[in-house]
Write a protein that holds these residues in place. Structure first.
Motif, PDB file in Angstrom:
ATOM      1  N   GLY A 456       0.802  -1.217   0.000  1.00  0.00           N
ATOM      2  CA  GLY A 456       0.000   0.000   0.000  1.00  0.00           C
ATOM      3  C   GLY A 456       0.833   1.264   0.000  1.00  0.00           C
ATOM      4  N   GLU A 457       1.939   1.243   0.751  1.00  0.00           N
ATOM      5  CA  GLU A 457       2.790   2.426   0.850  1.00  0.00           C
ATOM      6  C   GLU A 457       3.604   2.658  -0.412  1.00  0.00           C
ATOM      7  OE1 GLU A 457       3.756   4.829   3.112  1.00  0.00           O
ATOM      8  OE2 GLU A 457       2.203   4.366   4.595  1.00  0.00           O
ATOM      9  N   LEU A 458       4.135   1.578  -0.975  1.00  0.00           N
ATOM     10  CA  LEU A 458       5.046   1.689  -2.117  1.00  0.00           C
ATOM     11  C   LEU A 458       4.617   0.729  -3.215  1.00  0.00           C
ATOM     12  CD1 LEU A 458       8.356   1.686  -0.039  1.00  0.00           C
ATOM     13  CD2 LEU A 458       7.206   3.690  -0.990  1.00  0.00           C
ATOM     14  N   PRO A 459       3.475   0.982  -3.839  1.00  0.00           N
ATOM     15  CA  PRO A 459       2.996   0.065  -4.876  1.00  0.00           C
ATOM     16  C   PRO A 459       3.993  -0.061  -6.015  1.00  0.00           C
ATOM     17  CG  PRO A 459       1.770   2.147  -4.901  1.00  0.00           C
ATOM     18  CD  PRO A 459       2.595   2.142  -3.660  1.00  0.00           C
ATOM     19  N   GLY A 460       4.189  -1.289  -6.446  1.00  0.00           N
ATOM     20  CA  GLY A 460       5.109  -1.570  -7.540  1.00  0.00           C
ATOM     21  C   GLY A 460       6.467  -2.047  -7.094  1.00  0.00           C
ATOM     22  N   LEU A 461       6.815  -1.805  -5.836  1.00  0.00           N
ATOM     23  CA  LEU A 461       8.155  -2.169  -5.381  1.00  0.00           C
ATOM     24  C   LEU A 461       8.317  -3.681  -5.271  1.00  0.00           C
ATOM     25  CD1 LEU A 461      10.885  -1.084  -4.529  1.00  0.00           C
ATOM     26  CD2 LEU A 461      10.062  -0.950  -2.183  1.00  0.00           C
ATOM     27  N   GLN A 462       7.289  -4.344  -4.745  1.00  0.00           N
ATOM     28  CA  GLN A 462       7.370  -5.799  -4.588  1.00  0.00           C
ATOM     29  C   GLN A 462       7.517  -6.500  -5.930  1.00  0.00           C
ATOM     30  OE1 GLN A 462       8.240  -8.416  -2.749  1.00  0.00           O
ATOM     31  NE2 GLN A 462       6.588  -8.220  -1.252  1.00  0.00           N
ATOM     32  N   ALA A 463       6.870  -5.936  -6.959  1.00  0.00           N
ATOM     33  CA  ALA A 463       6.891  -6.567  -8.281  1.00  0.00           C
ATOM     34  C   ALA A 463       8.178  -6.276  -9.039  1.00  0.00           C
ATOM     35  CB  ALA A 463       5.692  -6.099  -9.096  1.00  0.00           C
ATOM     36  N   SER A 464       9.045  -5.460  -8.469  1.00  0.00           N
ATOM     37  CA  SER A 464      10.331  -5.167  -9.097  1.00  0.00           C
ATOM     38  C   SER A 464      11.368  -6.183  -8.632  1.00  0.00           C
ATOM     39  CB  SER A 464      10.791  -3.753  -8.726  1.00  0.00           C
ATOM     40  OG  SER A 464      11.173  -3.700  -7.361  1.00  0.00           O
ATOM     41  N   ASN A 465      12.604  -5.982  -9.032  1.00  0.00           N
ATOM     42  CA  ASN A 465      13.693  -6.865  -8.601  1.00  0.00           C
ATOM     43  C   ASN A 465      14.325  -6.402  -7.290  1.00  0.00           C
ATOM     44  OD1 ASN A 465      13.807  -8.914 -10.634  1.00  0.00           O
ATOM     45  ND2 ASN A 465      14.505  -7.341 -12.060  1.00  0.00           N
TER      46      ASN A 465
END
Length: 879
Positions: A456-465
């Motif tokens: 929720g805080e940093l959307p997209g970070l988990q899906a990155s490397n």
């Protein structure tokens, strides 16, 4: 008549009030719109079970029951305007609809287009050991299903914002849940807000919905709307509505829920509808919870605690802001003492005692595990942990802002102000919001990275490397090893300067920290975090690990630079050192890969320990420096820069020499026989034990190249050093080339020499001496082999708890083949023309232990000398 129409809240607001009602047409419009809305919501709600079959009931019976529960929570004089009742009832209708795929126009395709789904599936892939870029068609169905279910739950409340306003499309036509466009326009947004709010943090409810709004010209002016009142009602009612209507027995039999879901079904199916007793809800069970149902009882108890907290939170907000709107219930009866609760929620054959793990002295636990006890008082650790946190923050921002792999800065400052000497670590990473700073950041033992809150805080970070170093959630607390006064200044990278916030600790973890807005001179120009800790006087410490923190060293830039380089030899960010406003860049991002060999060597070792004017010392160092080579993985990324060396090459400081494993670019533990740096992953919370990530073909290629380089330098080493090199190379899966692997009589020979000898001799057996024989003469006719056993057994060895870990890790047959004994056996089988390696190699290694011999030699004095040996016979399996 449906149950909701029997409630007092409905009757007083939206039901027909008789012929004397001056607003009957307005009321009829809202009532009829609600009934039409409810019919469509009923269809969508019935579809939730298809997406989440193991969840308890979320269909129209749950929605209607919220009217009953809300009625129970207020007194008979509680006032709602008809427009408030319409918004509240409509919010009831849509608050959970997003838990079913049917509520999404494009079904799973729409769901999977959300960034939170991409982050969730990436987390699932990482957890199961798959690359995050695995094509969706190759992802296991179970992983996809788990991600879909998790995201439906996470998104369902937010999706309510759209349901009251946006259409569904079918064959070119638009269909709305609220048919009347004027009603939809007048109330759709507020219906979505109230429905969404049941999933908010309670503080956000107070902040976002603390206002009374007017009403559309369609309705009487005095039918105004208090959003806070409605948000509190839906929040309390939704939490409190747990009873057998949510878990019908026959439906449970059909669905057969498993695991944690089953415990929810079990306990709710046993609960009656709550009653109101002395401003508290009383929950009663139909029958006692037996011993086999203990887990369901405890789940029930935990849920009742949540309900109690929600009712308390709602009461606190309303009491402080609108006391006239307080609910008639503010807690759950018996929740403070289990023996009171079991009077109504009964047990049979056992007595519930709350034996859940508790910490009576949180401050002491944090002080110990976050400091001296975990890290053994090593003050280096606090600096290391602060740097590692900064590295994670910088790396996260790189991914979110698409910066290059050498972008990002960390500055370490030493100085003195009115409070004393301090050390400060500052980065230009992502920074923290108030929510992160006051919750995950301070949640001891729970890391923010890879958590659902990060999505929720940093959307997209988990899906990155992005791969964070931090994973234990305790690193920040090591700061208090340095001092009890700490100030954290932070600003989200996407916010303005005036949104910089400060968290101050005045007495470590013993006192509550103070949160405040940053003063103008504290505001950060760019996003990031700055942590300053005022140091205690370390002059009394005598260990080497404390020396660069002693006040007398603050002004010595060279000393500090040397210490920090040794601590952080392989950083992927720029590291700057600032002492009394004198600033210098001491490490450039990733420069450990390219700096000259001598500079690289002194990233790992202190210059003062080596006399470069001494010809022998200089020669030995240069001997190895020429062999330094990069190790790259299959993707071309550097994962090491190293060379093979004698174990006694590093003799000056056992704590700071030898090759090292770097985690996040920071020194962890040592390696035997390998000089330089290998990148690794930590295996314990203190992060002082790590295992290299290098393995497979890249490691084999590097080891083989080292064999080629060392083969050219054989005259610089004795035969035992060369055998040790062969041993390490074999362990790493490399080819030893011309290096020796064993002794023939007392002469060290290579694998090629061994093979040539065995073929020429054409012998059906070989004899191996068990130990080195001193003061003896081996006759040429005996031809005894010896495989030297006193070699490095493990390059990296670590013990975490009861588990011992070594690197490289080989098992069964591979373990045997990675020994010089296994290499000897392989060559023997080649000479004997035996092709079934896997089975026979192990046999060959075991057979000789069953053929023990005693051989008599003559020592230097002519006296007989008996020695032990083993005979390996040629196996019968052959080509």
């Amino acid at each position: 008549m449906d149950s909701y129409e029997l409630t007092s809240l409905w009757k007083k607001t939206l039901s027909n009030q008789g012929n004397e009602d001056p607003y009957s047409s307005h009321r009829d419009l809202l009532r009829n719109t609600y009934i039409s809305f409810r019919k469509k919501a009923k269809v969508l709600a019935s579809e939730i079970s298809r997406s989440l079959p193991f969840f308890t009931v979320h269909d129209i019976t749950h929605i209607d029951a919220l009217w009953d529960t809300a009625d129970l929570l207020v007194n008979k004089n509680y006032f709602l305007t008809p427009t408030e009742a319409f918004i509240l009832g409509s919010a009831f209708l849509i608050h959970d609809l997003g838990m079913g795929l049917a509520a999404y126009q494009d079904g799973s395709a729409q769901l999977r287009n959300h960034q939170i789904w991409k982050d969730t599936i990436a987390a699932g892939l990482k957890k199961n050991g798959f690359p995050i870029d695995t094509p969706i068609e190759k992802i296991e169905v179970e992983i996809l299903k788990e991600a879909d279910e998790a995201v439906l739950r996470d998104l369902h409340a937010k999706h309510a914002l759209e349901l009251a306003l946006k259409p569904f499309y079918y064959e070119g036509n638009q269909y709305y849940l609220i048919d009347d466009p004027e009603i939809r326009e007048a109330f759709g947004y507020y219906i979505g807000q109230v429905a969404y709010s049941h999933w908010w943090d309670i503080d956000k409810v107070e902040t976002e919905l603390r206002q009374e709004i007017g009403v559309s010209g369609l309705f009487p002016q005095n039918w105004s709307i208090d959003l806070l009142k409605l948000a509190c009602l839906i929040r309390a009612a939704d939490a409190a509505q747990i009873d057998d209507r949510r878990a019908p027995l026959f439906l449970k039999i059909i669905r057969k829920p498993l695991g944690y879901s089953k415990t929810h079904w079990d306990f709710q199916s046993k609960l009656n509808q709550p009653t109101k007793i002395n401003s508290r809800l009383r929950y009663t069970s139909k029958s006692p919870f037996k011993k086999k149902e203990a887990e369901s009882f405890w789940t029930c108890y935990e849920i009742l605690q949540v309900i109690d907290k929600e009712l308390n939170d709602v009461d606190s907000i309303l009491a402080s802001i609108r006391p006239d709107l307080r609910l008639d219930v503010f807690g759950v009866e018996g929740i403070g003492a289990l023996h009171h609760l079991t009077r109504t929620v009964k047990t049979e054959g056992w007595t519930p005692i709350d034996t859940s793990l508790t910490v009576s002295n949180v401050a002491e636990l944090v002080a110990n595990l976050g400091g001296h006890q975990l890290y053994s008082g090593n003050k280096y650790v606090a600096i290391r942990e602060l740097i590692q946190n900064s590295i994670d923050a910088v790396h996260a921002r790189r991914f979110l802002d698409n910066h290059s792999q050498d972008w990002g800065d960390i500055t370490i400052s030493f100085g003195e102000d009115q409070y004393g000497c301090f050390i400060e670590v500052e980065d230009n990473g992502i920074g923290m919001s108030t929510n992160v700073l006051t919750k995950p950041f301070l949640d001891f033992g729970k890391t923010f990275w890879n958590s659902s809150s990060m999505h929720g805080e940093l959307p997209g970070l988990q899906a990155s490397n992005f791969k964070p170093i931090g994973k234990y959630g305790i690193g920040f607390y090591s700061t208090f090893m340095l001092g009890s006064k700490v100030k954290v200044i932070t600003r989200r990278y996407d916010k303005g300067r005036n949104e910089t916030i400060v968290l101050e600790f005045t007495d470590g973890v013993k006192a509550r920290p103070l949160l405040r807005p940053a003063q103008v001179d504290e505001q950060l120009k760019d996003g990031g975090t700055k942590i300053r800790v005022w140091l205690v006087d370390f002059t009394s410490f005598q260990t080497d690990s404390d020396r660069f923190l002693k006040p007398r060293n603050y002004a010595n830039l060279d000393t500090l630079e040397s210490e920090l380089k040794i601590l952080c030899p392989a950083l992927s960010v720029n590291l700057h050192l600032n002492v009394s406003d004198i600033k210098r860049t001491i490490i450039k991002a990733n420069d450990w890969e390219t700096i000259d060999p001598l500079s690289f060597f002194f990233r790992l070792n202190k210059k003062e320990d080596y006399d470069l004017k001494d010809a022998n010392t200089k020669e030995e160092i240069n001997l190895y420096l020429n062999n330094i080579r990069l190790i790259k993985n299959e993707n071309g990324e550097t994962i090491g820069r190293a060379f093979l060396c004698k174990n006694d090459f590093f003799v000056f400081d056992s704590d700071l020499t030898h090759g090292i494993i770097a985690v996040g670019g920071i020194r962890s533990n040592r390696m035997n026989g390998i000089g330089g740096i290998l990148l690794g992953e930590s295996i314990n919370a203190a992060r002082d034990l790590a295992i290299p990530i290098a393995n497979g073909l890249p490691l084999q290629k590097w080891a083989t190249e080292q064999a080629e380089l060392l083969s050219k330098l054989k005259h610089h080493f004795d035969e035992y050093d060369l055998l040790n090199f062969s041993n390490i190379i074999t362990k790493l899966g490399g080819d030893v080339k011309d290096l020796p692997i064993c002794f023939l009589n007392e002469r060290a020979i290579s694998s090629q020499e061994l093979l040539a000898y065995l073929i020429n001799e054409d012998s059906d057996n070989v004899t191996i001496l068990e130990n080195k024989i001193d003061q003896s003469i081996i006759p040429e006719s005996l031809k005894l082999f010896r495989i030297h056993n006193n070699l490095t057994t493990s390059i990296v060895k670590a013990k975490t708890g009861l588990e011992s870990i070594s690197w490289p890790a080989n098992n069964t047959i591979d373990w045997y083949l990675s020994q010089l004994e296994g290499l000897f056996a392989q060559i023997l089988l080649v000479a004997w023309n035996i092709s079934e390696f896997d089975e026979v190699v192990v046999k060959a290694g075991l057979l000789h232990k069953n053929n023990k011999l005693t051989i008599t030699l003559t020592d230097n004095n002519g006296e007989p000398l008996e020695v032990q040996a083993y005979s390996i016979l040629k196996p019968s399996v052959s080509t």
